[in-house]
Design an enzyme around this catalytic site. Structure first.
Site, PDB file in Angstrom:
ATOM      1  CB  CYS A 113      -0.943   0.006   1.198  1.00  0.00           C
ATOM      2  SG  CYS A 113      -0.091   0.081   2.797  1.00  0.00           S
ATOM      3  CG  HIS A 130      -4.246   0.283   4.154  1.00  0.00           C
ATOM      4  ND1 HIS A 130      -3.588  -0.505   3.241  1.00  0.00           N
ATOM      5  CD2 HIS A 130      -5.254   0.885   3.465  1.00  0.00           C
ATOM      6  CE1 HIS A 130      -4.174  -0.399   2.058  1.00  0.00           C
ATOM      7  NE2 HIS A 130      -5.181   0.447   2.167  1.00  0.00           N
ATOM      8  CG  ASN A 174      -7.929   1.619  -0.078  1.00  0.00           C
ATOM      9  OD1 ASN A 174      -6.735   1.505   0.163  1.00  0.00           O
ATOM     10  ND2 ASN A 174      -8.829   0.853   0.504  1.00  0.00           N
TER      11      ASN A 174
END
Length: 467
Positions: free
Chosen positions: A92, A386, A408
Site C-alpha cells: 500500500c 495501511h 485506496n
C-alpha cells in the site's frame, strides 16, 4: 483397606492432584465458580447466541443509523485519477506514494498523465531489504543469536511494507518506469510464497555470514560473499517479479490511448527526471500523531529498511490540529498526500465509510471500550496498518474539517469507486502519518523538524510498516 478408606484415599489423591496443578495466579475452582456466578442467562443472551451462531459479529453490531446514503460532497477535492489494486500484497505504501508522484506530474504538466510500475520499484525495494538483513547480520555477528537485535533480523528478514521514505529513496536511486513496460507479475500481486522463499534463503545466508565473522574472515571476503548472496536473491526476484527494465520507448497518451507526445527513448533515470523533475528528499516532512510522546519533537526509527541504502524513517510528532491544517492547505492547492491509518477499525468496507460508530460492539457484548488513542498504541491495540492517498476534505463555513476522502489501493470496485470517506472524528482517532510538501508546512514546524532526532526502536508498537 476397607471401602471407606479407599474412598478417602481417592478423594485426598484427587484434591492433591488439583492442588499440584493449581499455581499462584491461575484459575482456581473457587475463581471459576465466581466467574460463572457473574454470567447471565437471560432470554436476550440466548437470542444473541443463536444469532451469533450463524452470523458474523459485524453484521449484528452494524449501526442501523449509519446505513443511510453516503454524503459524497467535498468542498475541496483534487482531480480524480485511476484506482489501482495491490491485490494480495502489502505494498500500500508504494501505491500511495506513486499515486502522489503521478498526481504531481499531472498537475505540473497540465494535460499529461502517467501510471508508474509498482513492480519495478518493488523489485529494488526487496533487493535493498535483503541487503539490510545481510549487512545488519554482519554488523551484529558477534552478539549471541538470541540477542534482541539479532533476533529482529532473523524474525523479519524481509517484508512487503514500507513508508513514503522508501518511495523517495528508491525512485531517486533507481528511477521510475511506466506500468506498461513492466506490468504486475503474479508474484508482485501475490507476494506470500516469494517472500517465504527469499526469507528462508536470507536466514541461511545470515547464519553463514555470522560464522564467517566469528571465524575471523577478512572484511573483503565477507563482502564478496554477501555480494554473491545478493546475486542469488536478485535471480529469485528476476524470475518472480521480472527483470528490471533498463531502457524503453514511451509516448504519453490520453485516456483513450491517443498519443499526445512523440515516442521517445528513456532510461528509468531519465523518465524519473522528466516526470518527477528533481530530488524528492528534502522537499517534504513526515508528520506523526503519537500522543504517547512529546509534541514538536523529531524522531527517527533505527534500522528502518534504508539504514544502508537511503534514509531512515524520520518524523516530527504533531497534534492533529497542526496535521489537519497542513493537509487542508495542500488539498486547497490541488496536491494529494501520502497518509496512513489503522484502517481496520470501524471500517464499513462495502459502503467505503469510516465512522467511529459504524459498529456498536459495546452494546452487543454489554461492555465498553474506553481506551484513549495513546492507550491503544501502547498496548498494541492500534497502530498504522495501511497507507492511502489523501485526496479531498469537506470544510465547514469556519474552515474546520467535517470529513475526508482517500484514494485506496483495493481496486476501483471497492468502497466509494475505489475511495474511502472518513469522518473527522474517526480521522483524529485512527490517522497516524502524513507526508506533506514543505510548501504547506509552517516555518516554525520546519525548524523543529531539523532537531537532532530521538532514536526509536523498530519494535515500537506504532512503527510497524504500512501494508
Amino acid at each position: 483397606m476397607n471401602l471407606k478408606n479407599i474412598i478417602l484415599t481417592m478423594a485426598l489423591t484427587i484434591a492433591a492432584s488439583a492442588t499440584a496443578q493449581q499455581k499462584q495466579g491461575g484459575i482456581s475452582q473457587q475463581m471459576l465458580q465466581e466467574i460463572e456466578k457473574q454470567q447471565t442467562s437471560s432470554a436476550s443472551d440466548r437470542a444473541l447466541f443463536n444469532a451469533l451462531a450463524s452470523n458474523s459479529i459485524d453484521n449484528l453490531a452494524r449501526n442501523y443509523r449509519r446505513m443511510g446514503p453516503v454524503d459524497t460532497y467535498f468542498s475541496v477535492e483534487t482531480p480524480k485519477q485511476n484506482i489501482h489494486d495491490q491485490k494480495s500484497s502489502g505494498r500500500c505504501w508504494l501505491f500511495s506514494g506513486l499515486n502522489v508522484l503521478r498526481a504531481n506530474f499531472a498537475k505540473r504538466s497540465d494535460s499529461l498523465t502517467v501510471e508508474y510500475s509498482q513492480a519495478y520499484v518493488f523489485f529494488y525495494d526487496q533487493l535493498e531489504k535483503a541487503n539490510l538483513m545481510l549487512q545488519a547480520t554482519i554488523d551484529h555477528a558477534r552478539k549471541p543469536i538470541d540477542d534482541q537485535r539479532v533476533q529482529f533480523f532473523f524474525q523479519h528478514p524481509i517484508n512487503d511494507g514500507g513508508t513514503f521514505c522508501g518511495v523517495a529513496d528508491l525512485a531517486e536511486k533507481y528511477g521510475l518506469v511506466p506500468m506498461s513496460v513492466m506490468p504486475e507479475a503474479y508474484s508482485a500481486e501475490n507476494t506470500s510464497r516469494m517472500a517465504k522463499i527469499v526469507a528462508s534463503k536470507l536466514r541461511q545466508f545470515g547464519l553463514e555470514l555470522r560464522k564467517m565473522v566469528n571465524d575471523g574472515k577478512k572484511t573483503d571476503a565477507i563482502q564478496r560473499r554477501k555480494t554473491e548472496m545478493l546475486a542469488t536473491i536478485y535471480h529469485i526476484l528476476s524470475i518472480t517479479l521480472g527483470e528490471p527494465v533498463k531502457e524503453f520507448t514511451y509516448a504519453f497518451k490520453d485516456k483513450n490511448g491517443k498519443a499526445l507526445t512523440p515516442e521517445k527513448k528513456y532510461t528509468p533515470r531519465s523518465f524519473y527526471e522528466e516526470t518527477v523533475g528533481g530530488p524528492l528528499n528534502g522537499t517534504f516532512i513526515m508528520a506523526m500523531n503519537d500522543p504517547r510522546r512529546p509534541y514538536y519533537k523529531t524522531y527517527e526509527v533505527e534500522y528502518d529498511r534504508h539504514t544502508y541504502d537511503g534514509h531512515n524513517w524520520k518524523y516530527i510528532n504533531l497534534p492533529m490540529d497542526d496535521i489537519e491544517q497542513m493537509a487542508i492547505a495542500s488539498l486547497k492547492d490541488g496536491r494529494k498526500m501520502y497518509s496512513s491509518y489503522d484502517v481496520g477499525k470501524q471500517l464499513d468496507r462495502k459502503r467505503g465509510v469510516l465512522e467511529l460508530d459504524n459498529f456498536d460492539y459495546a452494546t452487543l457484548f454489554s461492555t465498553d471500550f474506553p481506551m484513549t488513542k495513546a492507550e491503544r498504541i501502547m498496548t498494541f491495540d492500534s497502530g498504522s496498518t495501511h497507507a492511502m492517498t489523501l485526496t479531498a476534505v469537506d470544510l465547514t463555513d469556519e474552515g474546520k474539517a467535517k470529513k475526508w476522502k482517500v484514494e485506496n489501493s483495493w481496486g476501483a470496485s471497492s468502497g466509494q469507486s475505489g475511495c474511502i470517506i472518513m469522518s473527522d472524528d474517526w480521522m483524529r482517532e485512527y490517522m497516524f502519518r502524513l507526508v506533506v510538501d514543505k510548501a504547506y508546512v509552517p516555518e516554525e514546524i520546519q525548524q523543529q523538524y531539523q532537531q537532532k532526532p530521538v532514536m526509536v526502536m523498530p519494535e515500537d508498537p506504532l512503527f510497524q510498516v504500512d501494508e
